[in-house]
Design a protein around this motif. Structure first.
Motif, PDB file in Angstrom:
ATOM      1  N   LEU A  16       0.802  -1.218   0.000  1.00 59.89           N
ATOM      2  CA  LEU A  16       0.000   0.000   0.000  1.00 59.89           C
ATOM      3  C   LEU A  16       0.832   1.264   0.000  1.00 59.89           C
ATOM      4  CD1 LEU A  16      -3.220  -0.571   2.123  1.00 59.89           C
ATOM      5  CD2 LEU A  16      -2.797  -0.916  -0.287  1.00 59.89           C
ATOM      6  N   ILE A  17       2.118   1.155   0.362  1.00 61.09           N
ATOM      7  CA  ILE A  17       2.985   2.329   0.288  1.00 61.09           C
ATOM      8  C   ILE A  17       2.930   2.927  -1.111  1.00 61.09           C
ATOM      9  CG2 ILE A  17       5.419   3.030   0.155  1.00 61.09           C
ATOM     10  CD1 ILE A  17       5.935   1.469   2.685  1.00 61.09           C
ATOM     11  N   LYS A  18       2.977   2.062  -2.125  1.00 62.61           N
ATOM     12  CA  LYS A  18       2.974   2.548  -3.509  1.00 62.61           C
ATOM     13  C   LYS A  18       1.666   3.268  -3.832  1.00 62.61           C
ATOM     14  CE  LYS A  18       6.054  -1.184  -4.909  1.00 62.61           C
ATOM     15  NZ  LYS A  18       6.177  -2.468  -5.629  1.00 62.61           N
ATOM     16  N   GLN A  19       0.543   2.747  -3.297  1.00 65.52           N
ATOM     17  CA  GLN A  19      -0.736   3.408  -3.550  1.00 65.52           C
ATOM     18  C   GLN A  19      -0.818   4.758  -2.858  1.00 65.52           C
ATOM     19  OE1 GLN A  19      -4.378   1.106  -3.288  1.00 65.52           O
ATOM     20  NE2 GLN A  19      -3.266  -0.823  -3.535  1.00 65.52           N
ATOM     21  N   PHE A  20      -0.368   4.827  -1.617  1.00 65.92           N
ATOM     22  CA  PHE A  20      -0.358   6.104  -0.902  1.00 65.92           C
ATOM     23  C   PHE A  20       0.570   7.103  -1.586  1.00 65.92           C
ATOM     24  CE2 PHE A  20      -1.758   3.653   2.962  1.00 65.92           C
ATOM     25  CZ  PHE A  20      -2.906   4.379   3.201  1.00 65.92           C
ATOM     26  N   GLU A  21       1.720   6.596  -2.036  1.00 68.39           N
ATOM     27  CA  GLU A  21       2.720   7.470  -2.655  1.00 68.39           C
ATOM     28  C   GLU A  21       2.220   8.062  -3.972  1.00 68.39           C
ATOM     29  OE1 GLU A  21       7.528   7.276  -3.595  1.00 68.39           O
ATOM     30  OE2 GLU A  21       6.335   5.427  -3.540  1.00 68.39           O
ATOM     31  N   SER A  22       1.450   7.273  -4.724  1.00 66.93           N
ATOM     32  CA  SER A  22       1.018   7.726  -6.049  1.00 66.93           C
ATOM     33  C   SER A  22      -0.303   8.492  -6.017  1.00 66.93           C
ATOM     34  CB  SER A  22       0.897   6.532  -6.998  1.00 66.93           C
ATOM     35  OG  SER A  22      -0.088   5.620  -6.524  1.00 66.93           O
ATOM     36  N   ASN A 124     -13.122  -6.249  -2.041  1.00 70.68           N
ATOM     37  CA  ASN A 124     -14.265  -5.357  -2.219  1.00 70.68           C
ATOM     38  C   ASN A 124     -14.041  -4.301  -3.296  1.00 70.68           C
ATOM     39  OD1 ASN A 124     -16.258  -6.050   0.148  1.00 70.68           O
ATOM     40  ND2 ASN A 124     -14.184  -6.150   0.979  1.00 70.68           N
ATOM     41  N   TYR A 125     -12.810  -4.165  -3.766  1.00 71.20           N
ATOM     42  CA  TYR A 125     -12.485  -3.129  -4.745  1.00 71.20           C
ATOM     43  C   TYR A 125     -11.992  -3.719  -6.066  1.00 71.20           C
ATOM     44  CZ  TYR A 125     -12.541  -0.923  -0.210  1.00 71.20           C
ATOM     45  OH  TYR A 125     -12.911  -0.526   1.058  1.00 71.20           O
ATOM     46  N   SER A 126     -11.909  -5.051  -6.167  1.00 74.37           N
ATOM     47  CA  SER A 126     -11.373  -5.673  -7.380  1.00 74.37           C
ATOM     48  C   SER A 126     -12.481  -5.949  -8.383  1.00 74.37           C
ATOM     49  CB  SER A 126     -10.659  -6.985  -7.030  1.00 74.37           C
ATOM     50  OG  SER A 126     -11.590  -7.996  -6.700  1.00 74.37           O
ATOM     51  N   ALA A 127     -12.129  -5.871  -9.651  1.00 69.52           N
ATOM     52  CA  ALA A 127     -13.112  -6.066 -10.717  1.00 69.52           C
ATOM     53  C   ALA A 127     -13.688  -7.483 -10.686  1.00 69.52           C
ATOM     54  CB  ALA A 127     -12.471  -5.783 -12.071  1.00 69.52           C
ATOM     55  N   GLY A 128     -12.838  -8.486 -10.426  1.00 67.11           N
ATOM     56  CA  GLY A 128     -13.315  -9.856 -10.421  1.00 67.11           C
ATOM     57  C   GLY A 128     -14.342 -10.118  -9.332  1.00 67.11           C
ATOM     58  N   GLU A 278     -11.563  -0.609  -8.657  1.00 63.65           N
ATOM     59  CA  GLU A 278     -11.270   0.642  -7.974  1.00 63.65           C
ATOM     60  C   GLU A 278     -10.178   0.413  -6.941  1.00 63.65           C
ATOM     61  OE1 GLU A 278     -14.887   3.454  -7.681  1.00 63.65           O
ATOM     62  OE2 GLU A 278     -15.649   1.502  -7.052  1.00 63.65           O
ATOM     63  N   ALA A 279      -9.651   1.488  -6.399  1.00 64.41           N
ATOM     64  CA  ALA A 279      -8.576   1.380  -5.426  1.00 64.41           C
ATOM     65  C   ALA A 279      -9.089   1.669  -4.025  1.00 64.41           C
ATOM     66  CB  ALA A 279      -7.448   2.357  -5.774  1.00 64.41           C
ATOM     67  N   LEU A 280      -8.637   0.861  -3.082  1.00 70.16           N
ATOM     68  CA  LEU A 280      -8.996   1.063  -1.689  1.00 70.16           C
ATOM     69  C   LEU A 280      -8.676   2.483  -1.234  1.00 70.16           C
ATOM     70  CD1 LEU A 280      -9.550   0.243   1.295  1.00 70.16           C
ATOM     71  CD2 LEU A 280      -7.220  -0.668   1.349  1.00 70.16           C
ATOM     72  N   GLU A 291     -17.281  12.104   1.606  1.00 79.72           N
ATOM     73  CA  GLU A 291     -17.953  11.766   0.362  1.00 79.72           C
ATOM     74  C   GLU A 291     -18.407  10.307   0.367  1.00 79.72           C
ATOM     75  OE1 GLU A 291     -15.151  14.845  -2.264  1.00 79.72           O
ATOM     76  OE2 GLU A 291     -15.104  12.686  -2.662  1.00 79.72           O
ATOM     77  N   GLU A 292     -19.285   9.963  -0.574  1.00 79.55           N
ATOM     78  CA  GLU A 292     -19.764   8.587  -0.678  1.00 79.55           C
ATOM     79  C   GLU A 292     -18.604   7.651  -0.986  1.00 79.55           C
ATOM     80  OE1 GLU A 292     -23.007   5.939  -3.237  1.00 79.55           O
ATOM     81  OE2 GLU A 292     -22.934   8.122  -3.451  1.00 79.55           O
ATOM     82  N   SER A 293     -18.535   6.538  -0.269  1.00 77.67           N
ATOM     83  CA  SER A 293     -17.410   5.628  -0.441  1.00 77.67           C
ATOM     84  C   SER A 293     -17.807   4.212  -0.033  1.00 77.67           C
ATOM     85  CB  SER A 293     -16.216   6.084   0.409  1.00 77.67           C
ATOM     86  OG  SER A 293     -16.571   6.092   1.788  1.00 77.67           O
ATOM     87  N   ILE A 294     -16.995   3.260  -0.492  1.00 73.63           N
ATOM     88  CA  ILE A 294     -17.138   1.869  -0.065  1.00 73.63           C
ATOM     89  C   ILE A 294     -16.069   1.614   0.983  1.00 73.63           C
ATOM     90  CG2 ILE A 294     -17.026  -0.556  -0.755  1.00 73.63           C
ATOM     91  CD1 ILE A 294     -17.723   0.370  -3.610  1.00 73.63           C
TER      92      ILE A 294
END
Length: 313
Positions: A16-22, A124-128, A278-280, A291-294
């Protein structure tokens, strides 16, 4: 910018570091790990941000809006409680804690605070997985008859997660590490689960995690749910969640692939709907902004842990 602190810099924390960083609205403001050398290395890779080996020191000194807790399960309770006590939003790894009592305490604490208390349940956020859920809700299989979860692991822990705690009976094993993701999915899609009976297979080492499980559970209407897992076997890793219905069968295979068919037809691959991917972190950011979120919260984490502990203990 949402100033984020990360506690725990192992394999899961690094993902998740990469997701937070980007992400354009998050900034990693501090990192912490009991291995100070690792914390320093990660700090330097992120531009020499503040690093700590004591999470309490980080919480006291760093300016943070959100903390991601990615430590082994037995440390979740103390760290998560401290984060919430300081009024900081939290994203916690699964399981919520290392016992049902600890999980319930964190859930109760989260209810009394106006904070985002999110769990990292990435299915919960993956397309599959979301395509699977959409097909179930659109009655692709008709009326549900049975749910089965099969887990097969040639080795446990897997090659990429070799450490002591993942292999331990105390806070590891594939039922905890992998099974809880699907327990949460089954609960979300079909409702609460009741454990009727289960049989666990353990190695001779009394500290080592399970090698096998066969469990029978049921949904509220009596629909059976079967969990069948083995490690230390020939072949390839396979994780398959299958729903059998009056009109067809649908499987989520190895986290993202879909397979299904109507009665009288052979099973065949089903294309996932990529628009569901989508991304967590996007949803955590939306939640922090009101805002509205999952968001899969501590309530769902506690519900999943209730079933988990009945299976493991």
């Amino acid at each position: 910018m949402i100033k984020t602190g990360i506690i725990g810099l192992g394999a899961i924390g690094q993902r998740l570091i990469k997701q937070f960083e980007s992400h354009p609205e998050t900034e990693i403001a501090a990192v912490c790990d009991c291995d100070r050398t690792l914390a320093q290395q990660v700090s330097e890779s992120l531009g020499s941000i503040p690093f700590f080996s004591d999470y309490k020191e980080m919480l006291e000194t760093a300016e943070l809006d959100l903390v991601y807790v990615a430590v082994p399960p037995k440390h979740h309770h103390g760290i998560a409680a401290s984060v919430m006590d300081r009024g900081i939003h939290i994203l916690c790894e699964k399981p919520l804690a290392n016992s049902l009592e600890e999980a319930e305490d964190l859930f109760r604490k989260s209810q009394g605070k106006k904070l985002v208390s999110a769990m990292n349940f990435p299915l919960n956020y993956s397309a599959g997985a979301r395509t699977f859920a959409n097909l179930i809700r659109s009655e692709y299989i008709g009326k549900l008859r049975r749910v089965e979860l099969h887990m097969r692991f040639p080795q446990w822990p897997r090659a990429w997660q070799q450490n002591n705690w993942v292999a331990s009976r105390e806070q590891g094993g594939f039922v905890l590490e992998v099974g809880i993701h699907f327990i949460q999915q089954i609960h979300m899609l079909f409702g609460p689960l009741t454990v009727k009976n289960r049989s666990l297979e353990f190695p001779e080492d009394k500290l080592a995690s399970e090698q096998g499980i066969v469990a029978e559970l049921s949904l509220g209407d009596g629909t059976p749910v079967i969990i069948n897992g083995l490690s230390g076997i020939a072949g390839s890793e396979e994780i398959r969640l299958t729903a059998y219905g009056t009109e067809g069968t649908l499987s989520l295979l190895n986290w993202s692939d879909l397979e299904g068919g109507k009665l009288g037809e052979p099973l065949a691959p089903i294309e996932q709907d990529s628009s569901f991917n989508e991304a967590l972190i996007d949803h955590v950011v939306r939640a922090l902004k009101g805002e509205e979120s999952i968001i899969i919260g501590f309530s769902e984490g506690f519900q999943a842990q209730t079933v988990l502990e009945q299976l493991r203990n």
